[in-house]
Motif scaffolding. Sequence first.
Motif: not given
Length: 161
Positions: A65-74, A78-88
């Motif tokens: 079952h699902l317990t939670a939903i999260y937004s990481n809005t920051g 990033g690493h590995s060539g990613v310039k900016t990590v988007p919202t998750k």
Amino acid sequence: MQMPVHIVAALGIVENDQEEILIVKERRSDQWVFPGGQVEVGENLMDGLIREVKEESGIDVKVSHLTAIYSNTGTYKGHSGVKTVPTKVMFDYVCKPIGGELSSSDETSNSQWVKKNEVLDMVTSPALRTRFQAYLDFEGHVFYMDYVTQPEFKLKHKRTV
């Protein structure tokens, strides 16, 4: 207008019949975490979670079952060539083991079962500690939380839905 881009991920709180929780040690950070990760193109949430848990720990699971939903809005560099990590957008599920054997992977250096009351002694990330506490506090209503992890963890919003 540019279309928004979000990373979608699922995390598994895998609990066995001995009230132990599955945790894995990330090679990249050398920290203990819960198995899970990004959902791939064309993959649904639960299939992605089942795949990630198996890849990272060697354990086959059934999603309960699902317990939670999260937004990481920051957003942050990033690493590995990613310039900016988007919202998750992340979904936490309770899972039950149905087979497999503990193992490591390209992403993890160790995996183990830990007594539920000892998990927070090993998991140090503030975001993951908050998410594990939501699992412990779950009483049938799914939590929704919004937080940022960079430059430091800050919980911006919490409620049930």
